[in-house]
Scaffold this motif. Structure first.
Motif, PDB file in Angstrom:
ATOM      1  N   PRO A 186       0.835  -1.209   0.000  1.00  0.00           N
ATOM      2  CA  PRO A 186       0.000   0.000   0.000  1.00  0.00           C
ATOM      3  C   PRO A 186       0.868   1.257   0.000  1.00  0.00           C
ATOM      4  O   PRO A 186       1.986   1.243   0.520  1.00  0.00           O
ATOM      5  N   SER A 187       0.378   2.341  -0.620  1.00  0.00           N
ATOM      6  CA  SER A 187       1.139   3.589  -0.626  1.00  0.00           C
ATOM      7  C   SER A 187       1.086   4.217   0.757  1.00  0.00           C
ATOM      8  O   SER A 187       0.073   4.126   1.452  1.00  0.00           O
ATOM      9  N   GLY A 188       2.164   4.882   1.146  1.00  0.00           N
ATOM     10  CA  GLY A 188       2.188   5.601   2.419  1.00  0.00           C
ATOM     11  C   GLY A 188       1.312   6.843   2.328  1.00  0.00           C
ATOM     12  O   GLY A 188       0.859   7.228   1.249  1.00  0.00           O
ATOM     13  N   GLU A 189       1.095   7.498   3.473  1.00  0.00           N
ATOM     14  CA  GLU A 189       0.247   8.704   3.533  1.00  0.00           C
ATOM     15  C   GLU A 189       0.724   9.791   2.579  1.00  0.00           C
ATOM     16  O   GLU A 189      -0.071  10.542   2.027  1.00  0.00           O
ATOM     17  N   ASP A 190       2.035   9.861   2.385  1.00  0.00           N
ATOM     18  CA  ASP A 190       2.567  10.941   1.538  1.00  0.00           C
ATOM     19  C   ASP A 190       2.656  10.520   0.070  1.00  0.00           C
ATOM     20  O   ASP A 190       3.219  11.236  -0.749  1.00  0.00           O
ATOM     21  N   GLY A 191       2.107   9.343  -0.270  1.00  0.00           N
ATOM     22  CA  GLY A 191       2.101   8.902  -1.667  1.00  0.00           C
ATOM     23  C   GLY A 191       3.356   8.139  -2.053  1.00  0.00           C
ATOM     24  O   GLY A 191       3.505   7.729  -3.199  1.00  0.00           O
ATOM     25  N   ARG A 192       4.280   7.974  -1.091  1.00  0.00           N
ATOM     26  CA  ARG A 192       5.528   7.252  -1.378  1.00  0.00           C
ATOM     27  C   ARG A 192       5.482   5.865  -0.754  1.00  0.00           C
ATOM     28  O   ARG A 192       4.518   5.499  -0.084  1.00  0.00           O
ATOM     29  N   VAL A 193       6.574   5.126  -0.950  1.00  0.00           N
ATOM     30  CA  VAL A 193       6.683   3.818  -0.303  1.00  0.00           C
ATOM     31  C   VAL A 193       6.813   4.026   1.209  1.00  0.00           C
ATOM     32  O   VAL A 193       7.583   4.872   1.667  1.00  0.00           O
ATOM     33  N   ASP A 194       6.044   3.279   1.952  1.00  0.00           N
ATOM     34  CA  ASP A 194       6.088   3.346   3.405  1.00  0.00           C
ATOM     35  C   ASP A 194       7.130   2.319   3.875  1.00  0.00           C
ATOM     36  O   ASP A 194       6.957   1.112   3.690  1.00  0.00           O
ATOM     37  N   LEU A 195       8.220   2.826   4.476  1.00  0.00           N
ATOM     38  CA  LEU A 195       9.331   1.932   4.825  1.00  0.00           C
ATOM     39  C   LEU A 195       8.917   0.831   5.802  1.00  0.00           C
ATOM     40  O   LEU A 195       9.376  -0.306   5.685  1.00  0.00           O
ATOM     41  N   ASP A 196       8.037   1.167   6.744  1.00  0.00           N
ATOM     42  CA  ASP A 196       7.604   0.134   7.699  1.00  0.00           C
ATOM     43  C   ASP A 196       6.833  -0.967   6.984  1.00  0.00           C
ATOM     44  O   ASP A 196       7.017  -2.154   7.252  1.00  0.00           O
TER      45      ASP A 196
END
Ligand SMILES: *Cc1c(COP(=O)(O)O)cnc(C)c1O
Length: 473
Positions: A186-196
């Motif tokens: 899933p995309s992170g909140e900021d539209g990028r890859v979520d490292l966690d």
């Protein structure tokens, strides 16, 4: 009135098929040297004059839209104007040699192909390149097969490929076709890859992560070095979807970011018009560890010239000969003409144009800062309706409703090819379509050759010839 005329409204333009204009049966010359069972006595060909035929095709082309009619800002598709000198190079009869000729007599062709392999390797920061795959998706499939062959050669059994939710649909398909289970990130909140989320997704089953950077909303994955570390530490490879190289040209290289394998869409980035299923090329670049698995043949340089060589553990062929020559030679000519400075200038203008256009339109753009493309939102309007209304203002609309995590997305990529005046026209069309009454927008387009067509049926049940049409009746 035939059924097509019935389908078109009174105020829509209709151009009959050539076979509807005239159905004269042409008598076939009986003197044919061919055996009787290979000849026929008559042939249903329209008995039309040259001007009638020339006008038919010209009218069809005028009912259509192309990047030579105006801007074509389809995000992710990079529909840029392709300089016509590259067509001249491709049309040079000296380049039209049969690929089955001896290597010794193909030295010029091989030199161009070798030169392009080198150019692309330098642009991507890769160690070697194959030119064989005929499209971006074919490049992805090839690249994933190469990654698979690499893991298998180490007796490392891995079953999963991780693909971010925002990735191009072909990424999921390529990984699945290569036999992998696809894990969607899933995309992170900021539209990028979520490292966690990435940490949680990788495991000893991870064969690769497929990523595009800048991603599909134009955002640079600034954590790319950490992303690469996470994937590499788990023993996986990093695949770069280089279809959208327009933002990086001459500025940043996937190889330097830690990517191991990538494809290039030369028909988006390096001068070949595409769309409508036209020919393309999706060369694949790899780092040293993967060179031995590339498709065969590659073009190699030896002391006495150029030859075709077979990598030791090649995955085999993915296309005939060395790939789509006419597309590849255009890419070579384009890169050679632009040079390092020209490529750097192209990426600067691609990013500048996207940012300029975004400033001129009255739309919310949820994610930024973006580079060569941006995802505006149509807010409480239907993005597809707004796009149809833009057609009435004489421009081609952007990609709509994708990526899905942007509500009513209008993914826009003006490319470096547009002038400021052209961007201003485009912005005016965006704004006018949004300001129009909801009735006008929902019933749009009203000024085009054809009105709302059934897009799903057109894609699922294409009728590609008048014969297919005839068979249905
Ligand atoms: C266009 C595109 C592809 C697929 O390329 P084709 O040549 O159409 O197969 C893959 N990834 C991205 C991001 C693209 O924009």
């Amino acid at each position: 009135m035939n059924h097509d005329q019935a389908r078109y409204g009174d105020d829509e333009r209709y151009e009959p098929l050539l076979s509807e204009k005239d159905t004269t049966s042409v008598d076939v010359d009986e003197q044919s040297p061919l055996p009787d069972d290979l000849t026929r006595d008559s042939l249903e060909l329209p008995g039309l004059s040259e001007p009638e035929i020339a006008r038919h095709y010209t009218r069809l082309s005028q009912m259509n839209w192309s990047v030579e009619s105006g801007p074509y800002p389809l995000g992710s598709c990079t529909m840029k104007y392709n300089p016509s000198f590259t067509e001249d190079v491709a049309a040079d009869p000296n380049g039209a040699v049969h690929p089955d000729r001896s290597e010794a007599s193909l030295q010029g062709t091989l030199e161009v192909l070798h030169g392009l392999q080198d150019y692309l390797a330098r642009i991507g920061g890769m160690d070697a390149v194959t030119l064989q795959p005929p499209a971006g998706a074919a490049g992805e499939f090839t690249g994933i097969l190469v990654a698979k062959a690499y893991h298998e050669s180490r007796d490392d059994d891995r079953s999963e490929v991780i693909v971010p939710a925002s990735a191009h649909g072909t990424n999921f398909a390529s990984a699945a076709m290569a036999g992998y289970d696809v894990v969607e990130l899933p995309s992170g909140e900021d539209g990028r890859v979520d490292l966690d989320a990435l940490e949680a997704a990788v495991s000893e089953d991870t064969a690769a992560l497929m990523l595009t950077n800048p991603n599909t909303v134009g955002l640079f994955e600034r954590d790319i070095v950490e992303i690469a570390d996470i994937v590499h530490d788990a023993g996986g490879l990093l695949y770069y979807d280089g279809a959208n190289l327009n933002a990086l040209l001459g500025r940043a290289r996937p190889g330097d970011m830690g990517f191991d394998v990538m494809h290039y869409n030369v028909h988006k980035t390096f001068a070949t018009p595409h769309g409508g299923g036209g020919p393309g090329a999706g060369p694949v670049g790899v780092v040293d560890d993967l060179v031995e698995f590339l498709p065969s043949p590659r073009v190699c340089e030896t002391e006495s010239g150029y030859e075709l060589c077979e990598p030791d553990q090649t995955i085999g062929k993915v296309h005939g000969y060395q790939g789509n020559w006419l597309v590849l030679v255009k890419a070579y000519a384009y890169i050679a003409r632009l040079g390092d400075e020209g490529l750097e200038d192209a990426s600067a203008k691609a990013v500048l144009n996207a940012n300029y256009l975004a400033e001129q339109i009255d739309y919310e753009i949820p994610y930024g800062p973006f580079h060569h493309e941006f995802a505006a939102t149509a807010g409480d309007r239907d993005a597809a309706d707004v796009a149809k209304r833009m057609l009435d203002y004489g421009v081609h609309p952007p990609t709509t409703k994708w990526p899905e995590f942007v509500p009513e997305a209008m993914l826009t990529e003006p490319t470096e090819a547009e002038s400021r005046a052209s961007l201003d026209d485009l912005a005016a069309a965006f704004n006018a379509a949004m300001a129009d009454s909801i009735e006008d927008v929902e019933s749009a387009p009203s000024k085009t050759t054809a009105r709302r067509i059934d897009q799903a049926a057109a894609a699922r049940n294409p009728r590609l010839s008048w014969q297919a049409l005839g068979d249905e009746e």
